[in-house]
Design an enzyme around this catalytic site. Structure first.
Site, mmCIF file in Angstrom:
data_model
loop_
_atom_site.group_PDB
_atom_site.id
_atom_site.type_symbol
_atom_site.label_atom_id
_atom_site.label_comp_id
_atom_site.label_asym_id
_atom_site.label_seq_id
_atom_site.Cartn_x
_atom_site.Cartn_y
_atom_site.Cartn_z
ATOM 1 N N HIS A 150 0.592 -1.048 0.122
ATOM 2 C CA HIS A 150 -0.128 -0.058 -0.089
ATOM 3 C C HIS A 150 0.917 1.285 0.021
ATOM 4 O O HIS A 150 0.765 2.196 -0.797
ATOM 5 C CB HIS A 150 -0.979 -0.077 1.098
ATOM 6 C CG HIS A 150 -1.850 -1.028 1.376
ATOM 7 N ND1 HIS A 150 -1.978 -1.722 2.463
ATOM 8 C CD2 HIS A 150 -2.816 -1.398 0.625
ATOM 9 C CE1 HIS A 150 -3.259 -2.495 2.199
ATOM 10 N NE2 HIS A 150 -3.676 -2.423 1.054
ATOM 11 N N LYS A 155 -14.831 -9.202 5.178
ATOM 12 C CA LYS A 155 -13.525 -9.402 5.775
ATOM 13 C C LYS A 155 -13.614 -9.264 7.200
ATOM 14 O O LYS A 155 -14.104 -8.570 7.924
ATOM 15 C CB LYS A 155 -12.534 -8.292 5.184
ATOM 16 C CG LYS A 155 -12.317 -8.418 3.717
ATOM 17 C CD LYS A 155 -11.201 -7.457 3.405
ATOM 18 C CE LYS A 155 -10.674 -7.321 2.020
ATOM 19 N NZ LYS A 155 -9.606 -6.464 1.577
ATOM 20 N N ARG A 176 -2.216 -6.309 -8.218
ATOM 21 C CA ARG A 176 -1.296 -7.545 -8.144
ATOM 22 C C ARG A 176 -1.034 -8.452 -9.038
ATOM 23 O O ARG A 176 0.123 -9.100 -9.264
ATOM 24 C CB ARG A 176 -1.586 -8.093 -6.554
ATOM 25 C CG ARG A 176 -1.160 -7.121 -5.507
ATOM 26 C CD ARG A 176 -1.482 -7.852 -4.263
ATOM 27 N NE ARG A 176 -2.951 -8.070 -4.243
ATOM 28 C CZ ARG A 176 -3.996 -8.434 -3.258
ATOM 29 N NH1 ARG A 176 -3.173 -8.563 -1.974
ATOM 30 N NH2 ARG A 176 -5.104 -8.591 -3.384
ATOM 31 N N SER A 183 -3.164 -7.414 3.178
ATOM 32 C CA SER A 183 -3.431 -7.371 4.414
ATOM 33 C C SER A 183 -4.065 -8.456 5.171
ATOM 34 O O SER A 183 -3.743 -9.073 6.315
ATOM 35 C CB SER A 183 -4.498 -6.143 4.641
ATOM 36 O OG SER A 183 -4.129 -5.041 4.267
#
Length: 158
Positions: A17, A41, A91, A129
């Site tokens: 990030h 999440k 990504r 994360s």
């Protein structure tokens, strides 16, 4: 002023990030790191903790990297803060497919707002994360994945 919103859960903020934010500052005058809630999440940190940890990572750039929380649609938040750009990281191909669908819908909702994709720098594409939380909860070393300034705080959360 070119203002971009970088939305996410940032639970916790990672080196990936941070790298995207640093690169984004070459494109935009100001980046608003917009901490949202993702109900799908399982969180490690409360929203206020996430906001403070991100501020702690960028103290010297407090005028260029703002940190705010938001709820609702990202494009609505962009309108509220006067941002004409959304910054997103990619990504892998799965990220692209997901982010592309969101960007196309955002363009329908708010044609005046552009989404910029930045591809992860080499060596950062594996960091998320979710992985950081998993490694942390199992006692693994997260020093290559998160900024050093937040490691002591995160270790206190397990």
């Amino acid at each position: 002023m070119r203002i971009a919103v970088f939305p996410g859960s940032f639970d916790p903020i990672t080196k990936a990030h941070c790298e995207l934010i640093e690169r984004g500052l070459g494109l935009f005058d100001q980046i608003i790191v917009a901490v949202g809630v993702n109900a799908s999440k399982k969180g490690l940190l409360a929203r206020e903790e996430r906001l403070q940890l991100i501020r702690d990572v960028f103290p010297a750039k407090a005028e260029k990297v703002l940190v705010q929380s938001f709820t609702g649609l990202t494009v609505d938040f962009c309108k509220q803060v006067g941002a004409h750009y959304i910054l997103r990281g990619i990504r892998n191909t799965q990220d692209f497919e997901f982010e592309n669908a969101i960007a196309q819908n955002n363009k329908l909702l708010a044609p005046e707002i552009e989404t910029y994709f930045l591809v992860s720098q080499a060596g950062m594409g594996h960091i998320s994360s979710s992985i950081v939380r998993d490694v942390l909860q199992h006692g693994g070393d997260i020093s290559s994945m998160v900024p050093a300034t937040i490691i002591p705080y995160l270790k206190g959360k397990i």
